[in-house]
Design a protein around this motif. Structure first.
Motif, PDB file in Angstrom:
ATOM      1  N   ILE A 232      -9.222   1.240   1.925  1.00  0.00           N
ATOM      2  CA  ILE A 232      -7.891   1.648   2.392  1.00  0.00           C
ATOM      3  C   ILE A 232      -7.896   1.708   3.915  1.00  0.00           C
ATOM      4  O   ILE A 232      -6.943   1.277   4.581  1.00  0.00           O
TER       5      ILE A 232
ATOM      6  N   HIS B 168      -9.490   8.774   2.913  1.00  0.00           N
ATOM      7  CA  HIS B 168      -9.352   7.539   2.159  1.00  0.00           C
ATOM      8  C   HIS B 168     -10.643   6.741   2.136  1.00  0.00           C
ATOM      9  O   HIS B 168     -11.421   6.794   3.073  1.00  0.00           O
ATOM     10  N   PRO B 169     -10.853   5.985   1.062  1.00  0.00           N
ATOM     11  CA  PRO B 169     -12.041   5.135   0.995  1.00  0.00           C
ATOM     12  C   PRO B 169     -11.969   4.019   2.033  1.00  0.00           C
ATOM     13  O   PRO B 169     -10.903   3.723   2.569  1.00  0.00           O
TER      14      PRO B 169
ATOM     15  N   LEU C 275       0.851  -1.182   0.000  1.00  0.00           N
ATOM     16  CA  LEU C 275       0.000   0.000   0.000  1.00  0.00           C
ATOM     17  C   LEU C 275       0.887   1.233   0.000  1.00  0.00           C
ATOM     18  O   LEU C 275       1.674   1.434   0.909  1.00  0.00           O
TER      19      LEU C 275
ATOM     20  N   LEU D 245     -10.058  -1.453  -6.650  1.00  0.00           N
ATOM     21  CA  LEU D 245     -10.107  -0.506  -5.560  1.00  0.00           C
ATOM     22  C   LEU D 245      -9.481   0.811  -5.999  1.00  0.00           C
ATOM     23  O   LEU D 245      -8.427   0.822  -6.606  1.00  0.00           O
TER      24      LEU D 245
END
Ligand code: ATP
Ligand code: MG
Lengths: 337, 521
Positions: B158, B154-155, B143, B307
């Motif tokens: 994550i 962040h989504p 990551l 993603l």
């Protein structure tokens, strides 16, 4: 959301943009406060002769040293998402206890110790109730406020003047900074406290945990952080700060009185919020609160220089600013996801 | 069935790290766990299986001191323990990722990973060392995000990875992962499994919860099955077929897994060609490149992509949650000014968020109140709904989605994760929108309920609703959708018809990758 860094697997150019990202949104209110301070000061400098003299700036600190101290304590509390309404009353109680015990002939160092102990104990009690009985801080500290105010009048209903030579000499001692600028010990104490607070809130694990609790208390608990310690701790800090502020206030007034510092908790909260701390917790800076107090102070100075306006205009200005800043914070928060 | 030495010959010579015996946990009116036995061996991945509300998360919380069991004993390394809370459990070497993301959105990624164990210099937290250490841990997980960025930016996926990074950052002897993969893509899951295997080989005991059978079979060595708060049995994964596992979990014989598949929703024959929503050139700088999209009546449009490819961002634009800075959206031919979600809702667009904790259900209200809120909003506040109609509707939806407990007065915050998701879904379905955007609607939902929800979506479409279906599970998307929109690097790269297969989608995503790689080289 728009700034969400994609996992850079896809070589998103976003990462590059992000790195060059300017100031994060939460610092903006602090910068705004600073700009506001400079602007207000500029207005004063342009309109009134003598406004820019060093002593005017020094007086800003001298007249607000106690407010700086309680705003610092309040910052800790608000960062965890709490509030402390008792600070003004604890300041009054501290002046009262100090004056009464000095009158009774207790030595000054002992009096100082006594007052500090009393302030932190009150904070500790409120913190314990808030954490273990899960009661709203608003209610608990409101009760604490009534209690402390009431206790003032148990000690004495009249104003008690302070005649102790140690206190008096301490109060009147001037520390010369230059030929015609001097400050008091109160300012030194207040600024030292700010430095310590900056360190504790921004650089220690205790401080980090305070932010975590303000962000999400349940998450902080599940993350295994010492939530109880920190949640109670911030009220102890606030109580201690109120006691210190009380001592500074008794130096400033050279008296103890149950009606001292009425509404000072609101000034403190206003300074903290104007300084960029979110009332909902999790975001805020000690230096922001200091700036908040200075903004309040400079408005007061402006109005006294103006001469014809009643001092109530200070309140109107503060009210307007407060609203403005809360709206601004909303806007910045909304930009974030 | 109970824990039986004969069942599992492999652990000869290995003493359990964690041993729980006769654990019961009760909440007012609910027996969440009843006399459950459980053990965790070192160097093993142990899957905890069961339907939504079976008691998996409760068992984990009983182990780590969040809940105090009303009966039973817990042994750690053979010694009886009773943790006072997560902090205590952590100090004894149990590292846990609880269900849902339990991090502080206001702090940075690095702070979240290292909170409570930051490297220090002279008593002060060393910010630079923190960020460096965090970057290292994140890189280990493949990551590459800025550790200094605020978590809330962040989504969810994550954030989930960050939570996992936090848990594996310590040298724990027990690692507990409660549905860590619910919003991850295949790649992230593969990465996580790689890390889990490394830890397992180092002798760490890992407890893993997931509703994805594929994942469970891939990673676990042993499983314990719970049903309605009771222990059903402990088995070696190799000895238990998927069919048997499913029937153990739901307590009924299921003819075949095929049955589950058959029940699942399938894209209907032909969707109409009457457009409900038309987006032309809609985009937002830094979020999603301008795209065109048409959604017809009765059509399910799938959104597929990796993603961070912009799936959720696209949905948020259509819903007005983020304001588009270019393009136009028309609903039934009428131009719509997408200023806010309110405007979108008024125009008949509903968006069921992937972040149920942050922007979904109201945890402090009952199931009934949550559903009624949605009904009222749809009906206009001025027009009251008769109590009886409300009750009937609430009952209908509880049944339709099999929300458990089926008690309208249960507080949503106290439901199991999967059941909260169902309430969220029901809230939006109730409003009968023209366009329904579902972002990961089956996240954290057990296989039984999942097929039910897919079926429901197919039915709603048949009744004329237009559905945008976002899911990390490509199978699901391919099966349900009339059309699949493929996203990559924050732009729409293709649109496939009903006959699209998972392979087609994968190839599209991969293909462009190769090309851009070639360009880069
Ligand atoms: N704090 C609580 N108060 C009351 N009831 C609770 C509480 N926590 C859990 N429950 C109940 O206990 C039961 C078990 O819930 P649990 O969260 O353990 O399920 P789960 O197996 O993790 O399900 P899922 O797969 O949906 O996450 C559920 O019926 C739930 O409603
Ligand atoms: Mg669960």
């Amino acid at each position: 959301m728009t700034t969400s860094a994609t996992p850079v697997k896809g070589k998103a150019p976003l990462g590059a943009i992000l790195r060059g990202r300017s100031v994060p949104g939460r610092v903006v209110p602090v910068i705004a406060t600073f700009v506001l301070f400079v602007l207000l000061f500029g207005v004063g400098a342009a309109r009134y002769e003598g406004f820019t003299s060093g002593q005017v700036v020094a007086n800003l600190f001298i007249d607000n040293a106690f407010l700086i101290v309680i705003a610092v304590g309040m910052t800790f509390v608000i960062v965890t998402g709490g509030i402390d309404l008792s600070v003004g009353a604890v300041v009054a109680l501290s002046t009262m206890v100090a004056a009464a015990s000095l009158r009774a002939g207790l030595p000054a160092p002992l009096v100082v110790l006594l007052v500090l102990l009393m302030g932190s104990t009150l904070g500790l009690l409120m913190g314990l109730v808030i954490h273990y009985f899960e009661i709203q801080p608003f209610i608990v500290t409101l009760a604490g406020m009534f209690l402390a105010r009431g206790l003032c009048f148990v000690v004495g209903v009249e104003s008690i003047s302070i005649k102790d030579p140690t206190f008096r000499s301490f109060a009147t001692a001037a520390i010369p900074l230059s030929q015609n600028v001097s400050i008091t010990w109160s300012v030194v104490i207040a600024l030292a406290l700010v430095a310590v607070a900056v360190w504790v809130l921004h650089r220690t694990r205790f401080g980090r945990t305070a932010y975590a609790v303000g962000g999400s208390e349940s998450s902080a608990t599940l993350m295994g952080l010492p939530v109880a310690k920190v949640k109670i701790g911030v009220y102890v800090i606030s109580g201690l700060c109120s006691a210190i502020a009380g001592l500074l206030f008794s130096l400033y007034m050279l008296s103890g009185y149950g009606l001292h510092a009425v509404g000072m908790e609101l000034d403190a909260i206003a300074s903290v919020v104007i300084g960029g701390t979110l009332l909902s917790g999790g975001v805020g800076y000690v230096l922001g609160s200091l700036l908040g107090v200075l903004v309040l102070g400079v408005i007061q100075t402006l109005i006294s220089f103006q001469g014809t306006l009643s001092s109530w205009w200070t309140k109107i200005a503060i009210g307007t600013l407060l609203l403005l800043f809360i709206v601004m914070q909303r806007v910045f928060m909304r930009r974030q996801p | 069935m109970s824990v039986d030495a004969k069942q599992a010959p492999r652990e000869a010579g290995r003493a359990a790290v964690v041993q729980m015996r006769g654990i019961s946990v009760e909440f007012p009116g609910v027996k969440a766990l009843q006399e459950v036995d459980f053990r965790l061996l070192p160097g093993e991945v142990h899957a905890l299986m069961g339907e939504n509300g079976a008691g998996k998360s409760t068992l984990i919380k009983a182990l780590t001191g969040v809940y105090t069991p009303t009966a039973g004993v817990t042994l750690l390394d053979g010694r009886e323990v009773s943790f006072s809370g997560p902090a205590d459990a952590q100090d004894s070497g149990i590292s846990t990722v609880y269900q849902e993301v339990n991090l502080c959105p206001n702090l940075t990624v690095a702070e979240n990973i290292l909170l409570g164990r930051e490297p220090r210099r002279f008593g002060a937290v060393d910010g630079r060392a923190c960020r460096a250490r965090a970057a290292e841990l994140l890189a280990d997980m493949g990551l590459h995000i800025d550790p200094g960025s605020v978590l809330a930016e962040h989504p969810i996926a994550i954030q989930q990875l960050v939570a996992i990074a936090r848990a594996v950052a310590v040298d724990a002897k027990v690692l507990i992962l409660d549905e860590p993969t619910s919003s991850l893509d295949q790649d992230e899951v593969a990465e996580l499994f790689r890390i889990m295997r490394v830890l397992r080989d180092r002798g760490v005991a890992i407890l893993f919860v997931s509703h994805f059978l594929e994942q469970v079979y891939e990673i676990s060595d042993r499983m314990t099955v719970l049903r309605n708060g009771r222990l059903v049995g402990e088995h070696l994964t190799a000895d238990l077929s998927r069919l048997d596992l499913v029937s153990l979990m739901i307590g009924r014989e299921l003819g075949a897994l095929a049955e589950v598949e058959r029940l699942a929703g399938q894209a209907g024959e032909e969707a109409s060609t009457v457009p409900v929503l038309q987006a032309t050139g809609v985009g937002r700088k830094g979020s999603v490149a301008p795209f065109d999209l048409q959604i017809n009546r009765g059509e399910v449009v799938g959104l597929a992509g990796l993603l961070g490819s912009g799936r959720t961002e696209l949905a948020r634009l259509l819903f007005g949650a983020d304001r588009p800075d270019s393009g136009q959206v028309r609903i039934d031919g009428k131009a719509l000014h997408l200023r806010s979600p309110r405007a979108a809702i008024a125009a008949g667009i509903a968006y069921c968020s992937e972040d149920r904790k942050g922007e979904g259900v109201v945890a402090d209200l009952s199931i009934r109140d949550n559903l009624i809120l949605a009904m009222q909003a749809a009906n206009g506040w001025a027009r009251p709904i008769p109590r009886k109609t409300k009750d009937q509707l609430v009952e209908k939806w509880i049944k339709a989605l099999d929300i458990r407990p089926a008690d309208p007065d249960a507080l949503v915050g106290k439901l199991s994760g999967g059941n909260q998701q169902k309430v969220l879904l029901a809230r939006w379905l109730i409003t009968k929108p023209k366009v329904l955007i579902l972002d990961e609607p089956t996240r954290g939902i057990d296989i039984g309920a999942k097929t039910q929800i897919q079926k429901l979506v197919a039915e709603l479409a048949q009744e004329g609703m237009a559905v945008v279906y976002i899911s990390a599970e490509l199978e699901e998307v391919a099966r349900l959708s009339h059309r699949v929109v493929v996203m990559k690097d924050r732009s729409k790269i293709a649109e496939l018809d009903q006959h699209a297969t998972v392979d087609d989608i994968m190839r599209l995503i991969a293909h462009v990758d190769e090309r851009s790689e070639a360009v880069a080289a």
